[in-house]
Write an enzyme that holds these catalytic residues in place. Structure first.
Site, PDB file in Angstrom:
ATOM      1  N   HIS A 107      -5.090 -12.501   0.781  1.00 48.83           N
ATOM      2  CA  HIS A 107      -4.978 -11.623   1.948  1.00 48.83           C
ATOM      3  C   HIS A 107      -4.953 -12.448   3.229  1.00 48.83           C
ATOM      4  O   HIS A 107      -4.134 -12.185   4.134  1.00 48.83           O
ATOM      5  CB  HIS A 107      -6.155 -10.646   1.974  1.00 48.83           C
ATOM      6  CG  HIS A 107      -6.197  -9.787   3.209  1.00 48.83           C
ATOM      7  ND1 HIS A 107      -5.497  -8.605   3.322  1.00 48.83           N
ATOM      8  CD2 HIS A 107      -6.840  -9.961   4.394  1.00 48.83           C
ATOM      9  CE1 HIS A 107      -5.715  -8.085   4.517  1.00 48.83           C
ATOM     10  NE2 HIS A 107      -6.521  -8.889   5.187  1.00 48.83           N
ATOM     11  N   GLU A 108      -5.831 -13.428   3.323  1.00 42.45           N
ATOM     12  CA  GLU A 108      -5.845 -14.282   4.520  1.00 42.45           C
ATOM     13  C   GLU A 108      -4.548 -15.080   4.626  1.00 42.45           C
ATOM     14  O   GLU A 108      -4.044 -15.311   5.737  1.00 42.45           O
ATOM     15  CB  GLU A 108      -7.052 -15.219   4.498  1.00 42.45           C
ATOM     16  CG  GLU A 108      -8.396 -14.509   4.496  1.00 42.45           C
ATOM     17  CD  GLU A 108      -8.532 -13.465   5.593  1.00 42.45           C
ATOM     18  OE1 GLU A 108      -7.959 -13.671   6.688  1.00 42.45           O
ATOM     19  OE2 GLU A 108      -9.188 -12.435   5.365  1.00 42.45           O
ATOM     20  N   HIS A 111      -1.924 -13.159   6.317  1.00 42.70           N
ATOM     21  CA  HIS A 111      -1.946 -13.285   7.779  1.00 42.70           C
ATOM     22  C   HIS A 111      -1.223 -14.552   8.231  1.00 42.70           C
ATOM     23  O   HIS A 111      -0.564 -14.558   9.279  1.00 42.70           O
ATOM     24  CB  HIS A 111      -3.387 -13.317   8.285  1.00 42.70           C
ATOM     25  CG  HIS A 111      -4.083 -11.995   8.202  1.00 42.70           C
ATOM     26  ND1 HIS A 111      -3.538 -10.824   8.698  1.00 42.70           N
ATOM     27  CD2 HIS A 111      -5.298 -11.653   7.683  1.00 42.70           C
ATOM     28  CE1 HIS A 111      -4.375  -9.821   8.493  1.00 42.70           C
ATOM     29  NE2 HIS A 111      -5.449 -10.297   7.876  1.00 42.70           N
TER      30      HIS A 111
END
Length: 237
Positions: A107-108, A111
């Protein structure tokens, strides 16, 4: 003739229900993510990939050589900082081979991909951070000053400053949901998670996304309360 403002004290008290509703919504979302993280942190990935290895793989395959990964203390304290170009993974996400750890790490990285591709909501979010920080510090003092001075202009300025927090959170929603979508695509395409593991990761990321939604709803209810209490008071007095 009946005056609806003769019970203004009762009217004010009722607005606390909005704050209470926001607190309950936030608590439920936090309990949900803690439950999901606890559940999926106990399920190890079939390929025994750590969160760090998953993040490193995504960075290497995309040639994101300027992005570093660091380890931070805590649980669910993971983040990506575009300014320092760092992915911060919490202890469990960094070293563990669970579904939860891989999902959070990816998920990071989602980004990071947004940052590299110039994803518009992320760019807007970064641009307004200084204004949001300013508004979060001064909104309540200015509203209070306006109330004490019976100055509606000050109150309105305070409400506008507080609304920046809500705007920031509204922009954050598509950023977080999009990062999760990107993470799921990468996990499936790379084969780091297979079969039912993808479904587990999806549920984990969905629970995490709900915390942002809950925070936004809570702030919206708090803003509504402030507006009901102090918005356009001159017309009510």
């Amino acid at each position: 003739m009946f005056n609806p403002y003769m019970f203004r004290g009762f009217y004010f008290d009722k607005t606390y229900l909005l704050v209470l509703a926001g607190i309950i919504i936030t608590m439920i979302a936090q309990a949900n993510i803690q439950k999901a993280f606890g559940k999926y942190s106990k399920i190890k990935s079939k390929k025994s990939i750590t969160g760090f290895a998953a993040a490193k793989y995504i960075l290497d395959t995309n040639s994101y050589d300027d992005i570093s990964i660091k380890r931070v203390r805590g649980s669910l304290s993971d983040y990506f900082n575009p300014a320092s170009k760092e992915i911060a993974l919490s202890d469990s996400s960094f070293k563990d081979t669970s579904i939860a750890s891989i999902a959070v790490a990816c998920h990071e990285c989602g980004h990071v991909i947004q940052y590299k591709e110039g994803y518009t909501p992320l760019r807007i979010k970064s641009w307004i951070v200084p204004a949001v920080n300013f508004g979060s510090r001064l909104s309540f003092p200015i509203i209070l000053l306006g109330v004490l001075m019976a100055n509606q202009t000050f109150i309105n300025i305070g409400l506008i400053l507080f609304s920046l927090i809500l705007i920031f959170q509204l922009i954050t929603l598509p950023v977080e949901f999009d990062a999760s979508r990107r993470a799921l695509r990468v996990m499936e395409a790379s084969g780091m998670l297979v079969g039912e593991e993808i479904g587990h990761a999806r549920k984990m990321l969905r629970a995490a996304a709900y915390t942002y939604l809950a925070a936004t709803l809570s702030t919206a209810l708090q803003f509504l309360r402030l507006f009901l209490l102090f918005g356009n008071r001159n017309n009510r007095d």
